[in-house]
Scaffold this active site. Structure first.
Site, PDB file in Angstrom:
ATOM      1  N   LYS A  70      26.074  -4.238  -1.873  1.00 17.48           N
ATOM      2  CA  LYS A  70      27.554  -4.294  -1.940  1.00 17.48           C
ATOM      3  C   LYS A  70      28.175  -3.665  -0.704  1.00 17.48           C
ATOM      4  O   LYS A  70      29.393  -3.535  -0.614  1.00 17.48           O
ATOM      5  CB  LYS A  70      28.036  -3.521  -3.177  1.00 17.48           C
ATOM      6  CG  LYS A  70      27.541  -4.066  -4.491  1.00 17.48           C
ATOM      7  CD  LYS A  70      28.063  -3.166  -5.623  1.00 17.48           C
ATOM      8  CE  LYS A  70      27.110  -3.140  -6.789  1.00 17.48           C
ATOM      9  NZ  LYS A  70      27.345  -2.002  -7.676  1.00 17.48           N
ATOM     10  N   HIS A  91       4.960   6.064  11.337  1.00 16.10           N
ATOM     11  CA  HIS A  91       4.496   5.899   9.949  1.00 16.10           C
ATOM     12  C   HIS A  91       3.532   7.062   9.689  1.00 16.10           C
ATOM     13  O   HIS A  91       2.318   6.890   9.596  1.00 16.10           O
ATOM     14  CB  HIS A  91       3.777   4.545   9.842  1.00 16.10           C
ATOM     15  CG  HIS A  91       3.497   4.083   8.443  1.00 16.10           C
ATOM     16  ND1 HIS A  91       3.724   4.852   7.324  1.00 16.10           N
ATOM     17  CD2 HIS A  91       2.986   2.905   7.999  1.00 16.10           C
ATOM     18  CE1 HIS A  91       3.369   4.162   6.248  1.00 16.10           C
ATOM     19  NE2 HIS A  91       2.922   2.978   6.643  1.00 16.10           N
ATOM     20  N   ARG A 136       0.799  -1.225   0.000  1.00 24.35           N
ATOM     21  CA  ARG A 136       0.000   0.000   0.000  1.00 24.35           C
ATOM     22  C   ARG A 136       0.832   1.276   0.000  1.00 24.35           C
ATOM     23  O   ARG A 136       0.578   2.185  -0.793  1.00 24.35           O
ATOM     24  CB  ARG A 136      -0.922   0.057   1.236  1.00 24.35           C
ATOM     25  CG  ARG A 136      -2.186  -0.709   1.106  1.00 24.35           C
ATOM     26  CD  ARG A 136      -2.544  -1.284   2.451  1.00 24.35           C
ATOM     27  NE  ARG A 136      -1.553  -2.277   2.783  1.00 24.35           N
ATOM     28  CZ  ARG A 136      -1.628  -3.550   2.381  1.00 24.35           C
ATOM     29  NH1 ARG A 136      -2.663  -3.952   1.728  1.00 24.35           N
ATOM     30  NH2 ARG A 136      -0.681  -4.411   2.653  1.00 24.35           N
ATOM     31  N   THR A 137       1.799   1.357   0.891  1.00 21.39           N
ATOM     32  CA  THR A 137       2.499   2.643   1.052  1.00 21.39           C
ATOM     33  C   THR A 137       3.262   2.980  -0.230  1.00 21.39           C
ATOM     34  O   THR A 137       3.152   4.083  -0.769  1.00 21.39           O
ATOM     35  CB  THR A 137       3.454   2.572   2.256  1.00 21.39           C
ATOM     36  OG1 THR A 137       2.722   2.081   3.372  1.00 21.39           O
ATOM     37  CG2 THR A 137       4.033   3.931   2.583  1.00 21.39           C
ATOM     38  N   ARG A 168      11.260   3.795   3.307  1.00 13.85           N
ATOM     39  CA  ARG A 168      10.906   2.853   4.387  1.00 13.85           C
ATOM     40  C   ARG A 168      12.171   2.071   4.726  1.00 13.85           C
ATOM     41  O   ARG A 168      12.880   1.607   3.820  1.00 13.85           O
ATOM     42  CB  ARG A 168       9.797   1.899   3.962  1.00 13.85           C
ATOM     43  CG  ARG A 168       9.577   0.797   4.995  1.00 13.85           C
ATOM     44  CD  ARG A 168       8.369  -0.043   4.694  1.00 13.85           C
ATOM     45  NE  ARG A 168       7.130   0.688   4.957  1.00 13.85           N
ATOM     46  CZ  ARG A 168       5.917   0.139   4.904  1.00 13.85           C
ATOM     47  NH1 ARG A 168       5.782  -1.137   4.609  1.00 13.85           N
ATOM     48  NH2 ARG A 168       4.849   0.864   5.145  1.00 13.85           N
TER      49      ARG A 168
HETATM   50  N1   CP Z   1      -0.251   0.140   5.714  1.00  9.73           N
HETATM   51  C1   CP Z   1       0.960  -0.208   5.233  1.00  9.73           C
HETATM   52  O1   CP Z   1       1.994   0.363   5.623  1.00  9.73           O
HETATM   53  O2   CP Z   1       0.933  -1.208   4.306  1.00  9.73           O
HETATM   54  P1   CP Z   1       2.180  -1.712   3.480  1.00  9.73           P
HETATM   55  O3   CP Z   1       3.128  -2.366   4.473  1.00  9.73           O
HETATM   56  O4   CP Z   1       1.652  -2.680   2.465  1.00  9.73           O
HETATM   57  O5   CP Z   1       2.852  -0.513   2.867  1.00  9.73           O
END
Ligand code: CP
Length: 303
Positions: free
Chosen positions: A80, A129, A51-52, A101
């Site tokens: 590397k 997040h 999603r993110t 991320r």
């Molecule tokens: N909600 C969320 O962070 O989903 P993903 O881990 O799929 O990005």
């Protein structure tokens, strides 16, 4: 003016939260824009995501921008031995913004210090997040018509679940929230967040079960037990199915209640909830596109 990052939800003021809500609505009404024409945005995902990453990339595409980056750090020179410092330094030469991320708590703040361009934290370990929180707030605003006076049930992995940490901090800016934390002792809300609420005089309650009290909720925010954060797999096995929300449990809940979940779900919401009008998690994920369009536009001063 210096660059602006979004690393912690507290990097934005209450006024900025409200601006993001307003912009998200505008982008939902008109998602085809060209505000990012000529700009390049890097998405660096050192941890898996559906999603993110994809909603950020959809947001960038809908704004007319170009995307570079990776969804698997093994395909980059990190494999590397290149450091996070050098990776960020390089990418900030190539892009107008970095969305990252990373599994390490604090990595996003570090990246923002190294980068010459704005950085958005798309999740740093069990820490924060913030873009998820803004889409959660937009989902709450859309379904409840307000961010004040809400009774919120946060259920599941409140220890490692970074989305509940960010949500709690953001909603503490609004009037009269009540937080109900439903978790086993091993996955309880960390003390630092409880102390944060106590210092602000905000009410919270801790529960081991929620069947008998779920009828008080305006929002039921379910979370996945974060398998990847457990050192001992046996400990994960003990708690992995601790809460499973089923359709019959919603029979006497408030008419306005909505079930949210940042997703992915494993077992914590039975699929028999999916067709209940109180289930909102798939629309919540869709809202992420508009909210992320709003965040990018705000940080780059395009709106
Ligand atoms: N909600 C969320 O962070 O989903 P993903 O881990 O799929 O990005």
């Amino acid at each position: 003016m210096g660059k602006k990052d979004l690393i912690s939800i507290t990097d934005f003021s209450k006024e900025e939260y409200l601006k993001i809500m307003e912009l998200s609505q505008k982008f939902e009404e008109n998602p085809s824009q060209s505000l990012l024409k000529g700009k390049v945005i890097a998405t660096l995902f050192f941890e898996p995501s559906t999603r993110t990453r994809l909603s950020f990339e959809s947001a960038i595409s809908r704004l007319g921008g170009k995307i570079i980056g990776f969804s698997d750090s093994n395909s980059s020179s990190v494999s590397k031995g290149e450091t996070l410092h050098d990776t960020i330094k390089m990418v900030s030469n190539y892009a107008d913004m970095i969305i990252m991320r990373h599994p390490m708590e604090g990595s996003a703040r570090y990246a923002a210090e190294v980068s010459d361009v704005p950085v958005i934290n798309a999740g740093d370990g069990a820490n924060q997040h913030p873009s998820q929180t803004l889409l959660d707030m937009y989902s709450i605003m859309k379904t409840q018509g307000r961010l004040d006076d809400l009774n919120l049930f946060l259920v599941g992995d409140l220890k490692y679940g970074r989305t509940v940490h960010s949500l709690l901090m953001a909603l503490s800016q609004f009037k009269n929230p009540i937080f109900n934390f439903v978790a086993p002792p091993e996955l309880a809300m960390p003390d630092e967040y409880k102390l944060f609420l106590e210092q602000k005089g905000i009410r919270y309650f801790e529960h081991l079960e929620f069947n008998d009290i779920i009828n008080q909720a305006d929002i039921i925010y379910m979370t996945r037990v974060q398998k990847e954060r457990f050192i001992d797999p046996v400990e994960y096995e003990k708690v992995k199915n601790i809460y499973i929300l089923k359709n019959d449990m919603l029979a006497n809940t408030k008419p306005n209640v909505k079930i949210l979940h940042p997703l992915p779900r494993i077992n914590e919401i039975h699929t028999n909830v999916d067709s209940n009008p109180k289930a909102y998690y798939f629309t919540q994920a869709r809202n992420g596109v508009f909210t992320r369009m709003a965040i990018i536009s705000h940080l780059l001063n395009l709106q």
